[in-house]
Design an enzyme around this catalytic site. Sequence first.
Site, PDB file in Angstrom:
ATOM      1  N   PRO A 244       0.829  -1.337  -0.180  1.00 42.08           N
ATOM      2  CA  PRO A 244       0.015  -0.134   0.017  1.00 42.08           C
ATOM      3  C   PRO A 244       0.959   1.125  -0.027  1.00 42.08           C
ATOM      4  O   PRO A 244       1.852   1.410   0.733  1.00 42.08           O
ATOM      5  CB  PRO A 244      -0.882  -0.100   1.337  1.00 42.08           C
ATOM      6  CG  PRO A 244      -0.823  -1.728   1.588  1.00 42.08           C
ATOM      7  CD  PRO A 244       0.649  -2.051   1.083  1.00 42.08           C
ATOM      8  N   GLU A 245       0.635   2.057  -1.011  1.00 47.59           N
ATOM      9  CA  GLU A 245       1.136   3.279  -1.088  1.00 47.59           C
ATOM     10  C   GLU A 245       0.172   4.496  -0.454  1.00 47.59           C
ATOM     11  O   GLU A 245      -1.023   4.446  -0.419  1.00 47.59           O
ATOM     12  CB  GLU A 245       1.972   3.505  -2.333  1.00 47.59           C
ATOM     13  CG  GLU A 245       2.999   2.445  -2.462  1.00 47.59           C
ATOM     14  CD  GLU A 245       3.794   2.492  -3.814  1.00 47.59           C
ATOM     15  OE1 GLU A 245       3.546   3.653  -4.384  1.00 47.59           O
ATOM     16  OE2 GLU A 245       4.179   1.106  -4.217  1.00 47.59           O
TER      17      GLU A 245
ATOM     18  N   LYS B  65       2.078   7.797   3.807  1.00 49.52           N
ATOM     19  CA  LYS B  65       1.975   6.506   4.141  1.00 49.52           C
ATOM     20  C   LYS B  65       1.245   6.323   5.595  1.00 49.52           C
ATOM     21  O   LYS B  65       1.405   5.194   6.088  1.00 49.52           O
ATOM     22  CB  LYS B  65       3.066   5.616   3.855  1.00 49.52           C
ATOM     23  CG  LYS B  65       3.530   5.480   2.560  1.00 49.52           C
ATOM     24  CD  LYS B  65       4.816   4.387   2.379  1.00 49.52           C
ATOM     25  CE  LYS B  65       5.140   4.230   0.873  1.00 49.52           C
ATOM     26  NZ  LYS B  65       6.032   2.959   0.727  1.00 49.52           N
TER      27      LYS B  65
END
Length: 451
Positions: A45-46, A97
């Site tokens: 995930p970014e 993030k």
Amino acid sequence: MGARTARRAANGSAHRPPRSQWGRAVPAGGGGGEFGLRCAVAAMPECPELHLAGRFINGACGALVFAGGVERSAVGRGPEVPFRSEAYRISAIARGKELRLTLSALDPAGATPPQDLVFRFGMSGSFRLCPAAELPRHAHLRFLTRESPPRALCFVDPRRFGSWRLGDAWQPERGPCVVSEYQAFRGNVLKNLDDRAFDKPICEVLLNQKYFNGIGNYLRAEILYRHWKCQNRGFRLVCNSLRLKIPPFEKARTVLEALKDQEQERRKKDPSLTLSKKVKLKQENPDLLELCHTVPMEVIMAEKQLLDPEHSDNYAAFKNWLQCYLVPGMSSLRDRSGRTIWFQGEPGPMAPKGQRPRKTPRKKSPQLKADPEAPTPKVTPRALKKHGRAAVNPLKSEEKEEEKEGEADRPRKGRACRRRKATAAPASPEPEVPLSVRRSCRISAHRARGI
């Protein structure tokens, strides 16, 4: 209750709703039910995934009332949450993030102060909203609603690299967000180009969260590769493939100082440009720092096509959006941090020595249908065993293939030594004996010994 069942119950995974391929959310019980936001990407995930998770929580949980305490699994990588209220709401905001949840009690006269939690998603974190009686596996933190039957907002993290901490403070080592704080992000990069961090290749600096908060592996590949079209109406010229020709292993300071000089020259040449013309020029010819903002925004704005779990083709849409990352025909190398970078063309002057770029294999062209009257080939027992073993081994995901490719690039001990020994060994002057003759000789020798 058995030991395995007890562990699952402690982990919040006693109930196992089915999971679809590529990690998409599926309805609990196989049909109907609630969907949560699950990342449809074969990557970590970014910042787009974090921002979409915050949007999902605010949209799906904004009108819900939660009650009770916060449940934590025994193996969650975060502290117990000392918050309890008979009625509270949850809101979310993302930065780079990181994602911050705020638990606010609805009773203003109560003595319960708001509680903030800051999450990091790690490699597989996400949020899901589902019935409390059908919790997903690896639900490490759970917020229960007050309705009947209750539902649960769950922080789900199968690989357990994600974490949370108490308080509202963002991680101090992280710079401004590339999505929500673009101007501060740009200024932070350009005014700190003397930092030793910019002595590294640009592909490695793009992962430095002190300056590029929110950029990850698939975004850096897309940013360095992106194609853009421009049109010069004055001369009626059209550039169909104006691309940032930046090798991934070019020195970061060289790349970014050029952007700084271009920005100063643009201000000197056209001081009378209006704001709308400046915006139009930037959209037609964006630089590297602008792409760090616009490329993640493409994923966020295309949410229904790329990351909507209710669409079964969301992973296919994401693959179609990708132009470089994991795309067949692209080259790849491992940087000095061990991460794989995909690119096209030359790697650049700072490429790691001893590595050769690997080409991502292209898809095979579809084969013609076999003639039904053609004779079937003879299959030997050995071939059957080979095919049986291949059928038993399941197909690996693209993420594991990436890790395997990286391991293959790593130098192994003794390989050069074995190669030298093999080249130094003299060739045998005697002709090679066929395998069938060697077998018959062994059998006759055994019979002669009485074996």
